[in-house]
Write an enzyme that holds these catalytic residues in place. Structure first.
Site, PDB file in Angstrom:
ATOM      1  N   ASN A  32       0.858  -1.193   0.000  1.00  0.00           N
ATOM      2  CA  ASN A  32       0.000   0.000   0.000  1.00  0.00           C
ATOM      3  C   ASN A  32       0.893   1.242   0.000  1.00  0.00           C
ATOM      4  OD1 ASN A  32       0.426   0.914   2.871  1.00  0.00           O
ATOM      5  ND2 ASN A  32      -0.344  -1.163   3.236  1.00  0.00           N
ATOM      6  N   ALA A  86       0.792   2.050  11.501  1.00  0.00           N
ATOM      7  CA  ALA A  86       1.124   1.370  10.236  1.00  0.00           C
ATOM      8  C   ALA A  86      -0.150   1.033   9.458  1.00  0.00           C
ATOM      9  CB  ALA A  86       1.887   0.085  10.536  1.00  0.00           C
TER      10      ALA A  86
END
Ligand SMILES: Cc1cc2nc3c(=O)[nH]c(=O)nc-3n(C[C@H](O)[C@H](O)[C@H](O)COP(=O)(O)O)c2cc1C
Length: 391
Positions: free
Chosen positions: A208, A270
């Site tokens: 991502n 995260a």
């Protein structure tokens, strides 16, 4: 005490310039690196040789002494953690208030975005002059720290306000800016950063766009506030605190579980992949003209798992990056995950979120009380989150 700190000291043409020699010595004694920039007039009061000897660094005066294609005033701003102008003359106060950039010191001021402290010194009449006072009011409004002069016997044989503040006060004020109150001393905080990578084969992965900047900013600021920090990150960084580098969600889960046992707090900044590849291949998959079907299985939900096992004295903070219905989704997430706080940010806005240096966030607590952090740098946003949660 100030190891690793870069101090830029500016000196102007004021009578107390000789006292700055003691300030330089104090910073050096405390292991800071000192760089000096002077106005040409300052050299009527102190010599370049003395300043270079005490700072153990070259002294900059000349605006057009361009090294490595970087103008000198920009190079100076890049390195320093703080810019202290002591003493600052009435003349230079006036110039910096009005954006004048006619020498290296004033140009550096104009380009400097980190904390600035000024310590004026001048004759009482100059101090009381409405122009000087108005300039100081404007500078204060712009968040410049002003260490005011003292009342006393002045070099011009007069008695009044204008004597440079005690050097120890200037040093302590700067130190407090550089080392904020250690509100996290004695606390262990585990922070995750970056985007996990789930291997497909030997060369490909599912990932991502998370840059890790927000998590790293949180770790840097928690460290500044005195915490024992453990950063569990997909981004490789060298820091003064413990960093555990991982790639996948499973590796992050294992490291978090291990470190969280002895921690006071966990901040999950995260972007963790919800899925991983069921049958990842050790070798590169070759194309053969047919569609490739990859089966994905769910990764452990680290935030939810840690919220489940957390003890009463442990705090868990999650992040949620949403592209629509930000607050509604954030409220649903805090209830579902069972964490203490959720920091929600809107990644549909280009100038905040994933790779940007800025962020705008909402902090939502268990009682669904919402506080907003207006758009600011990720470093500032991180400090505000820590102050909100632990302050
Ligand atoms: C002996 C002497 C002492 C001075 N002391 C001061 C002072 O303490 N504060 C001040 O604002 N100006 C003082 N001045 C005037 C400044 O040096 C003058 O305004 C100069 O233009 C400042 O230049 P700069 O701001 O570029 O360094 C003094 C001048 C002389 C000749």
């Amino acid at each position: 005490m100030l190891t690793g700190k870069n101090i830029l000291i500016g000196i102007t043409g004021a009578i107390a310039a000789y006292k700055t020699l003691e300030l330089i010595r104090l910073f050096k004694k405390n292991n800071a690196k000192v760089k000096i920039v002077v106005t040409p007039n300052a050299l009527n009061f102190v010599t370049k040789t003395t300043l270079e000897s005490l700072s153990q660094n070259s002294v900059d005066i000349e605006q057009f002494n361009i090294k490595e294609y970087k103008p000198e005033h920009i190079a100076l701003t890049d390195e320093a953690d703080i810019f202290i102008i002591a003493p600052i003359s009435a003349n230079t106060i006036s110039k910096i208030t009005h954006g004048v950039c006619d020498n290296l010191l004033t140009s550096t001021f104009c380009a400097f975005k980190k904390p600035i402290l000024i310590a004026p010194c001048m004759n009482t009449n100059m101090w009381e002059n409405p122009a000087t006072q108005e300039n100081l009011r404007i500078l204060k409004e712009r968040k410049i720290t002003i260490v005011e002069p003292e009342v006393g016997f002045l070099a011009c044989n007069a008695e009044g306000k204008g004597r440079l503040a005690n050097i120890n006060i200037i040093f302590e004020t700067a130190k407090n800016i550089l080392l904020p109150e250690q509100i996290l001393k004695g606390k262990k905080i585990v922070i995750t950063a970056g985007g996990t990578k789930e291997n497909i084969d030997a060369v490909r992965y599912i990932g991502n766009y998370s840059s890790g900047k927000m998590g790293i900013a949180l770790a840097d600021n928690a460290h500044k506030l005195g915490a024992e920090v453990v950063l569990i990150s997909t981004v490789e960084v060298k820091k003064q605190y413990k960093v555990i580098n991982i790639k996948t969600a499973q590796e992050m889960y294992d490291a978090v579980k291990d470190e969280f046992q002895t921690a006071d707090s966990l901040i999950m900044a995260a972007a963790v992949s919800d899925y991983r590849v069921k049958n990842k291949q050790d070798h590169k998959i070759k194309k053969d003209g047919t569609p490739l079907v990859i089966e994905l299985i769910e990764n452990p939900d680290i935030l939810q798992e840690m919220s489940k096992i957390k003890k009463e004295n442990q705090t868990v903070i999650g992040f949620c990056a949403e592209s629509q219905n930000l607050l509604e989704n954030a409220k649903t997430k805090i209830a579902k995950k069972g964490c203490d706080y959720i920091c929600a940010n809107d990644i549909s806005q280009k100038d905040i979120g994933f790779s940007s240096d800025n962020n705008e966030l909402y902090i939502i607590d268990k009682n669904l009380v919402i506080s907003k952090i207006e758009k600011t740098s990720k470093q500032n946003a991180a400090m505000k989150i820590l102050e909100k949660v632990y302050g």
